[in-house]
Write an enzyme that holds these catalytic residues in place. Structure first.
Site, PDB file in Angstrom:
ATOM      1  CG  ASP A  48     -14.445   2.869 -16.368  1.00  0.00           C
ATOM      2  OD1 ASP A  48     -14.303   2.909 -17.606  1.00  0.00           O
ATOM      3  OD2 ASP A  48     -13.675   2.239 -15.618  1.00  0.00           O
ATOM      4  CG  ASP A 263     -12.319   3.185 -21.308  1.00  0.00           C
ATOM      5  OD1 ASP A 263     -13.256   3.481 -20.548  1.00  0.00           O
ATOM      6  OD2 ASP A 263     -11.282   2.620 -20.911  1.00  0.00           O
TER       7      ASP A 263
END
Length: 389
Positions: A48, A263
């Protein structure tokens, strides 16, 4: 999804030998399997780039009962690792006045440092802060890193926090660069696998780079994330038409709203209203008769269609995100839509507002079949066409 070692030609390993390559499983997230502890226990973690704290699911393996065989636990058992230690309350990190440690910590009844953290989507992660090593191979072991040890998150996977915060895996471990290649998702099958590297990527000579932007003046504004990988999105093209959106919409304003972030931990792409409304207007112009009326998937996606996604994709054409140096992330018209079940497919772009986010997010759906390299040392992001399967 086992990690193999991969030495990139000509690039000497950095500290702790960052030339580690492996595969990850791609469903809606990038799930890597990494060896943690001494001896190593394989942990599944979501890679992440939008979060800082790494955490693993901790649980003691219960002794098997005589009659029933318990399901094998995928959690981490601290009692089996000689390098595991807990962070006591008097550790500096447990004093909440550290400004850039954005995870609220408290002292629990066992005098241990407890954290609790709400993600943007409302899920809660909590547990204790601990120290543990990643054991990539007998000779490649990281120093003890600060991680969360979640006692009960209900999630099967932990998180590998890869943003620019000082407690991320990247920062604690001085990873100079890392990259991943998200494969095409075959429908809803959870078994596509992609590749990732911690350290040099042997394909990087074919990459095209854009700068990572920093906005020191906005550091403390409430809507700005200074730890994200922020890029300069210049515009959006649908088919051959560049949409009439001012480039300022993709950059943070005085209050920090409007930055554009890459992201890996968000599935779809989310745009602020000024950009989203223009995208939706053009999609309605091209395929409006087929748009599903008054329908929103997952509270976020409202450009959805019944029927054959390839036909709809044909009507809309390629969608491209345009950056400096002529770099584009172009999504082929056949792949504009994501099947969300029940014969419905949606264009994989939503309103940031629906997530409660003030900026633009380029999610992993729009990073398929690309090498994406986060070159932390040189503050830039590289993209390379690839077949990631």
């Amino acid at each position: 999804s086992s990690g193999g070692k991969n030495a990139a030609a000509g690039a000497g390993p950095g500290p702790y030998g960052y030339d580690y390559g492996g595969r990850f499983r791609y469903s809606m997230a990038l799930i890597v399997s990494l060896p943690i502890g001494t001896p190593p226990q394989t942990q599944h973690m979501v890679l992440d780039t939008g979060s800082q704290l790494s955490w693993i699911q901790c649980d003691k393996k219960s002794p098997p009962e005589k009659k029933r065989v318990p399901p094998p636990s995928t959690g981490f058992d601290p009692s089996l690792s000689s390098s595991f230690s807990v962070l006591p309350c008097n550790h500096p990190l447990c004093k909440p006045e550290i400004p850039d440690f954005t995870i609220p910590t408290t002292c629990d009844q066992d005098r241990l440092c407890h954290y609790s953290y709400f993600y943007a989507d409302g899920t809660l992660a909590e547990g204790n802060l601990v120290r543990e090593k990643f054991t990539f191979s007998p000779s490649r072991v990281t120093p003890p890193l600060i991680l969360g040890c979640a006692t009960d998150s209900g999630d099967a996977e932990g998180i590998l926090g890869m943003n620019l915060g000082r407690l991320s895996f990247v920062s604690q471990n001085k990873v100079p660069r890392f990259s991943y290649c998200v494969p095409l998702r075959n429908g809803t099958a959870a078994n596509s696998t992609g590749k990732f590297y911690l350290g040099p990527n042997p394909n990087s000579r074919t990459f095209r780079y854009i700068r990572l932007l920093s906005f020191p003046r906005l550091q403390r504004t409430p809507n700005f994330d200074p730890l994200a990988y922020t890029v300069g999105l210049l515009g959006i093209r649908i088919g051959n038409k560049k949409l009439n959106i001012s480039a300022a919409v993709f950059r943070p304003d005085a209050g920090g709203s409007g930055q554009t972030m890459v992201d890996s931990g968000t599935q779809y792409t989310f745009l602020v209203d000024a950009a989203y409304s223009k995208v939706r207007e053009e999609v309605a112009r091209l395929a409006g008769t087929k748009l599903k009326k008054d329908y929103t998937y997952g509270g976020s996606l409202d450009m959805c269609f019944d029927g054959n996604p390839a036909e709809v994709g044909q009507l809309i054409g390629q969608i491209a995100f345009q950056f400096e140096n002529g770099v584009e992330i172009a999504v082929d018209k056949a792949r504009n839509l994501d099947g969300v079940g029940g014969g419905v497919s949606c264009i994989a772009i939503g309103r940031s507002e629906s997530l409660g986010v003030a900026g633009n997010i380029i999610g992993n759906f729009h990073q398929q079949n690309l090498w994406v390299e986060f070159d932390v040392t040189n503050r830039r992001l590289g993209f390379g066409q690839a077949n990631c399967a």
